[in-house]
Design a protein around this motif. Structure first.
Motif, PDB file in Angstrom:
ATOM      1  N   GLU A  81       0.843  -1.192   0.000  1.00  0.00           N
ATOM      2  CA  GLU A  81       0.000   0.000   0.000  1.00  0.00           C
ATOM      3  C   GLU A  81       0.873   1.234   0.000  1.00  0.00           C
ATOM      4  OE1 GLU A  81      -3.600   0.205   0.624  1.00  0.00           O
ATOM      5  OE2 GLU A  81      -3.449  -1.851  -0.126  1.00  0.00           O
ATOM      6  N   ILE A  82       0.318   2.331  -0.515  1.00  0.00           N
ATOM      7  CA  ILE A  82       1.031   3.598  -0.448  1.00  0.00           C
ATOM      8  C   ILE A  82       1.141   3.992   1.033  1.00  0.00           C
ATOM      9  CG2 ILE A  82      -1.047   5.044  -0.696  1.00  0.00           C
ATOM     10  CD1 ILE A  82       0.649   6.823  -2.606  1.00  0.00           C
ATOM     11  N   ALA A  83       2.313   4.502   1.444  1.00  0.00           N
ATOM     12  CA  ALA A  83       2.538   4.831   2.859  1.00  0.00           C
ATOM     13  C   ALA A  83       1.783   6.097   3.228  1.00  0.00           C
ATOM     14  CB  ALA A  83       4.027   5.006   3.107  1.00  0.00           C
ATOM     15  N   SER A  84       1.741   6.389   4.538  1.00  0.00           N
ATOM     16  CA  SER A  84       1.073   7.599   5.008  1.00  0.00           C
ATOM     17  C   SER A  84       1.908   8.825   4.658  1.00  0.00           C
ATOM     18  CB  SER A  84       0.901   7.515   6.531  1.00  0.00           C
ATOM     19  OG  SER A  84       0.665   8.799   7.043  1.00  0.00           O
ATOM     20  N   ALA A  85       1.222   9.874   4.204  1.00  0.00           N
ATOM     21  CA  ALA A  85       1.934  11.113   3.892  1.00  0.00           C
ATOM     22  C   ALA A  85       2.287  11.866   5.173  1.00  0.00           C
ATOM     23  CB  ALA A  85       1.070  11.991   2.987  1.00  0.00           C
ATOM     24  N   MET A  86       1.831  11.343   6.339  1.00  0.00           N
ATOM     25  CA  MET A  86       2.191  11.970   7.621  1.00  0.00           C
ATOM     26  C   MET A  86       3.529  11.447   8.108  1.00  0.00           C
ATOM     27  SD  MET A  86      -0.694  12.452  10.477  1.00  0.00           S
ATOM     28  CE  MET A  86       0.167  13.130  11.887  1.00  0.00           C
ATOM     29  N   ALA A  87       3.787  10.185   7.795  1.00  0.00           N
ATOM     30  CA  ALA A  87       5.062   9.583   8.210  1.00  0.00           C
ATOM     31  C   ALA A  87       5.634   8.819   7.026  1.00  0.00           C
ATOM     32  CB  ALA A  87       4.821   8.649   9.395  1.00  0.00           C
ATOM     33  N   PRO A  88       6.077   9.531   5.993  1.00  0.00           N
ATOM     34  CA  PRO A  88       6.568   8.837   4.798  1.00  0.00           C
ATOM     35  C   PRO A  88       7.862   8.081   5.085  1.00  0.00           C
ATOM     36  CG  PRO A  88       6.916  11.213   4.623  1.00  0.00           C
ATOM     37  CD  PRO A  88       6.132  10.997   5.866  1.00  0.00           C
ATOM     38  N   PRO A  89       8.129   7.028   4.323  1.00  0.00           N
ATOM     39  CA  PRO A  89       9.361   6.266   4.526  1.00  0.00           C
ATOM     40  C   PRO A  89      10.599   7.148   4.345  1.00  0.00           C
ATOM     41  CG  PRO A  89       7.862   5.111   3.056  1.00  0.00           C
ATOM     42  CD  PRO A  89       7.295   6.473   3.247  1.00  0.00           C
ATOM     43  N   SER A  90      11.682   6.762   5.009  1.00  0.00           N
ATOM     44  CA  SER A  90      12.944   7.503   4.879  1.00  0.00           C
ATOM     45  C   SER A  90      13.548   7.235   3.493  1.00  0.00           C
ATOM     46  CB  SER A  90      13.919   7.027   5.954  1.00  0.00           C
ATOM     47  OG  SER A  90      14.099   5.622   5.793  1.00  0.00           O
ATOM     48  N   GLY A  91      14.570   8.008   3.163  1.00  0.00           N
ATOM     49  CA  GLY A  91      15.269   7.802   1.891  1.00  0.00           C
ATOM     50  C   GLY A  91      14.326   7.993   0.717  1.00  0.00           C
ATOM     51  N   CYS A  92      14.342   7.040  -0.202  1.00  0.00           N
ATOM     52  CA  CYS A  92      13.381   7.076  -1.306  1.00  0.00           C
ATOM     53  C   CYS A  92      12.032   6.611  -0.758  1.00  0.00           C
ATOM     54  CB  CYS A  92      13.837   6.147  -2.437  1.00  0.00           C
ATOM     55  SG  CYS A  92      12.578   5.974  -3.725  1.00  0.00           S
ATOM     56  N   LYS A  93      10.995   7.443  -0.891  1.00  0.00           N
ATOM     57  CA  LYS A  93       9.691   7.113  -0.301  1.00  0.00           C
ATOM     58  C   LYS A  93       9.089   5.842  -0.902  1.00  0.00           C
ATOM     59  CE  LYS A  93       8.355  11.877   0.785  1.00  0.00           C
ATOM     60  NZ  LYS A  93       7.430  12.967   0.406  1.00  0.00           N
ATOM     61  N   PHE A  94       9.563   5.456  -2.058  1.00  0.00           N
ATOM     62  CA  PHE A  94       9.006   4.277  -2.729  1.00  0.00           C
ATOM     63  C   PHE A  94       9.706   2.985  -2.284  1.00  0.00           C
ATOM     64  CE2 PHE A  94       8.538   1.742  -6.844  1.00  0.00           C
ATOM     65  CZ  PHE A  94       7.190   1.438  -6.637  1.00  0.00           C
ATOM     66  N   HIS A  95      10.771   3.104  -1.443  1.00  0.00           N
ATOM     67  CA  HIS A  95      11.615   1.913  -1.222  1.00  0.00           C
ATOM     68  C   HIS A  95      10.889   0.707  -0.609  1.00  0.00           C
ATOM     69  CE1 HIS A  95      12.499   3.145   3.048  1.00  0.00           C
ATOM     70  NE2 HIS A  95      12.604   1.839   3.200  1.00  0.00           N
ATOM     71  N   PRO A  96       9.881   0.889   0.293  1.00  0.00           N
ATOM     72  CA  PRO A  96       9.240  -0.333   0.827  1.00  0.00           C
ATOM     73  C   PRO A  96       8.487  -1.127  -0.247  1.00  0.00           C
ATOM     74  CG  PRO A  96       8.755   1.597   2.206  1.00  0.00           C
ATOM     75  CD  PRO A  96       9.355   2.110   0.933  1.00  0.00           C
ATOM     76  N   ARG A  97       8.148  -0.503  -1.355  1.00  0.00           N
ATOM     77  CA  ARG A  97       7.371  -1.189  -2.397  1.00  0.00           C
ATOM     78  C   ARG A  97       8.204  -1.462  -3.647  1.00  0.00           C
ATOM     79  NH1 ARG A  97       2.203   2.432  -3.464  1.00  0.00           N
ATOM     80  NH2 ARG A  97       1.215   0.495  -4.095  1.00  0.00           N
ATOM     81  N   CYS A  98       9.440  -0.990  -3.653  1.00  0.00           N
ATOM     82  CA  CYS A  98      10.222  -1.040  -4.890  1.00  0.00           C
ATOM     83  C   CYS A  98      10.884  -2.412  -5.093  1.00  0.00           C
ATOM     84  CB  CYS A  98      11.302   0.046  -4.854  1.00  0.00           C
ATOM     85  SG  CYS A  98      12.294   0.060  -6.363  1.00  0.00           S
ATOM     86  N   PRO A  99      10.652  -3.048  -6.230  1.00  0.00           N
ATOM     87  CA  PRO A  99      11.256  -4.365  -6.468  1.00  0.00           C
ATOM     88  C   PRO A  99      12.764  -4.287  -6.709  1.00  0.00           C
ATOM     89  CG  PRO A  99      10.026  -3.623  -8.403  1.00  0.00           C
ATOM     90  CD  PRO A  99       9.792  -2.611  -7.338  1.00  0.00           C
ATOM     91  N   ARG A 100      13.300  -3.091  -6.915  1.00  0.00           N
ATOM     92  CA  ARG A 100      14.725  -2.957  -7.214  1.00  0.00           C
ATOM     93  C   ARG A 100      15.501  -2.248  -6.109  1.00  0.00           C
ATOM     94  NH1 ARG A 100      12.280  -2.229 -12.151  1.00  0.00           N
ATOM     95  NH2 ARG A 100      12.813  -3.872 -13.611  1.00  0.00           N
ATOM     96  N   ALA A 101      14.856  -2.072  -4.960  1.00  0.00           N
ATOM     97  CA  ALA A 101      15.503  -1.299  -3.885  1.00  0.00           C
ATOM     98  C   ALA A 101      16.837  -1.922  -3.465  1.00  0.00           C
ATOM     99  CB  ALA A 101      14.561  -1.209  -2.698  1.00  0.00           C
ATOM    100  N   ILE A 102      17.809  -1.055  -3.185  1.00  0.00           N
ATOM    101  CA  ILE A 102      19.099  -1.477  -2.642  1.00  0.00           C
ATOM    102  C   ILE A 102      19.251  -0.835  -1.260  1.00  0.00           C
ATOM    103  CG2 ILE A 102      20.249  -1.901  -4.867  1.00  0.00           C
ATOM    104  CD1 ILE A 102      21.253   0.965  -4.831  1.00  0.00           C
ATOM    105  N   ASP A 103      20.257  -1.220  -0.505  1.00  0.00           N
ATOM    106  CA  ASP A 103      20.388  -0.745   0.881  1.00  0.00           C
ATOM    107  C   ASP A 103      20.310   0.773   0.975  1.00  0.00           C
ATOM    108  OD1 ASP A 103      20.602  -3.305   1.632  1.00  0.00           O
ATOM    109  OD2 ASP A 103      22.775  -3.288   1.985  1.00  0.00           O
ATOM    110  N   ARG A 104      20.965   1.412   0.055  1.00  0.00           N
ATOM    111  CA  ARG A 104      21.061   2.867   0.053  1.00  0.00           C
ATOM    112  C   ARG A 104      19.686   3.558  -0.045  1.00  0.00           C
ATOM    113  NH1 ARG A 104      23.904   5.454  -5.193  1.00  0.00           N
ATOM    114  NH2 ARG A 104      23.747   7.648  -4.584  1.00  0.00           N
TER     115      ARG A 104
END
Ligand code: SF4
Length: 320
Positions: A272-295
């Motif tokens: 699901e799209i994250a809350s705009a009140m507490a967006p994820p750190s770094g790239c906001k898409f990283h929890p859903r991104c199939p290509r995310a790397i540690d950075r």
């Protein structure tokens, strides 16, 4: 360029306890783009990505928390008096629901005359002529002026809304999901009308849409938004044929494409799209991104060029 949005932010405070703000919904979190005269720039993304809030700020229905909107090089924040009135005339809107956007108690003549009278003095005969002229432009007979909105179909009502926007000779129209409430059978007619009047009056469009087929067909450039940020932007054919950001790829993969040569990678958007009140750190898409790397979880990706007039924000595009 006609419209320029610079590092625009809109944060809505969220109250708690004794109405003290305890946080903020970061609906728009630093978005920049520009729209040239006569082009159609589309903002796309899932619900809650901030595209409608941007449209509302351009229409001055919301005040930005930070950043700037410039029209013809002039900052809206510094406009007042005649300058502000001229801006309100030059930038009109057509909204999604023609059932809700037209006052059911008013005749079409009054609905279309209202914006004219708000901007200029006009005698009865001139007003009548102007109303009938714009009705003709949108393909409705002069007799339509004497009827009420409920006497028309959805498509005809949207034509009336377009006539109302055209009545004051705007330069730019914000189209907020202009066909999504209409029957599928008449969507093409309304789109053709919008394309015709754009060419005839050299209109600039800012279109808000979730219908990617519409955006591909109708816009010249597109900005893809995710959780308050622009993640990729460029000419529509470049973004649709060669999407570079994993979110754009996933978004496009969620709709079937008629051209088998131009199928983006099949990455479904997970979670699901994250809350705009507490967006994820770094790239906001990283929890859903199939290509995310540690950075990706710790570092916000920079906005970088991906080709001619094509840009995006993804660590994997580094060195592109
Ligand atoms: Fe995915 Fe990382 Fe690129 Fe964000 S920066 S879109 S998480 S690869």
């Amino acid at each position: 360029m006609l419209l320029e949005v610079r590092d625009l932010k809109k944060h809505f405070p969220v109250g708690s306890g004794l109405l003290r703000a305890s946080g903020a919904v970061r609906a728009v979190d630093g978005v920049s783009f520009s729209v040239d005269v006569g082009e159609t720039f589309a903002l796309v993304g899932e619900s809650g990505c901030g595209k409608t809030t941007i449209a509302r700020m351009v229409l001055m229905l919301e005040r930005p928390t930070a950043g700037a909107i410039l029209f013809d090089g002039k900052d809206l924040a510094g406009m007042s008096g005649a300058g502000l009135k001229a801006y309100r005339r030059q930038v009109q809107a057509v909204f999604q629901d023609p059932y809700a956007s037209l006052n059911p108690r008013l005749r079409v003549r009054t609905i279309i005359a209202e914006p004219i009278l708000a901007h200029e003095r006009s005698g009865r005969a001139a007003l009548r002529r102007r109303v009938e002229e714009v009705l003709d432009v949108v393909g409705l007979p002069a007799a339509a002026a004497d009827l009420f909105p409920h006497e028309f179909s959805g498509g005809q009502r949207q034509r009336i809304a377009i006539a109302r926007a055209l009545a004051v000779n705007p330069r730019c129209i914000v189209l907020d999901e202009p066909i999504s409430a209409l029957d599928v059978s008449i969507r093409a007619q309304v789109l053709n009308l919008l394309a015709d009047i754009q060419e005839r009056f050299r209109l600039t469009y800012l279109i808000i849409a979730h219908d990617l087929a519409l955006v591909e067909h109708f816009s010249t450039r597109v900005g893809v938004m995710y959780l308050g940020n622009m993640v990729e932007a460029g000419p529509t054919d470049a973004v649709f044929d060669r999407p570079r950001h994993p979110y754009t790829q996933a978004l496009l993969a969620s709709v079937p494409r008629p051209d088998p040569d131009h199928q983006p990678p099949l990455d479904a958007i997970r979670g699901e799209i994250a809350s705009a009140m507490a967006p994820p750190s770094g790239c906001k898409f990283h929890p859903r991104c199939p290509r995310a790397i540690d950075r990706c979880a710790v570092e916000v990706p920079a906005w970088r060029s991906l080709g001619r007039d094509h840009a995006g924000a993804c660590h994997l595009a580094e060195g592109a």
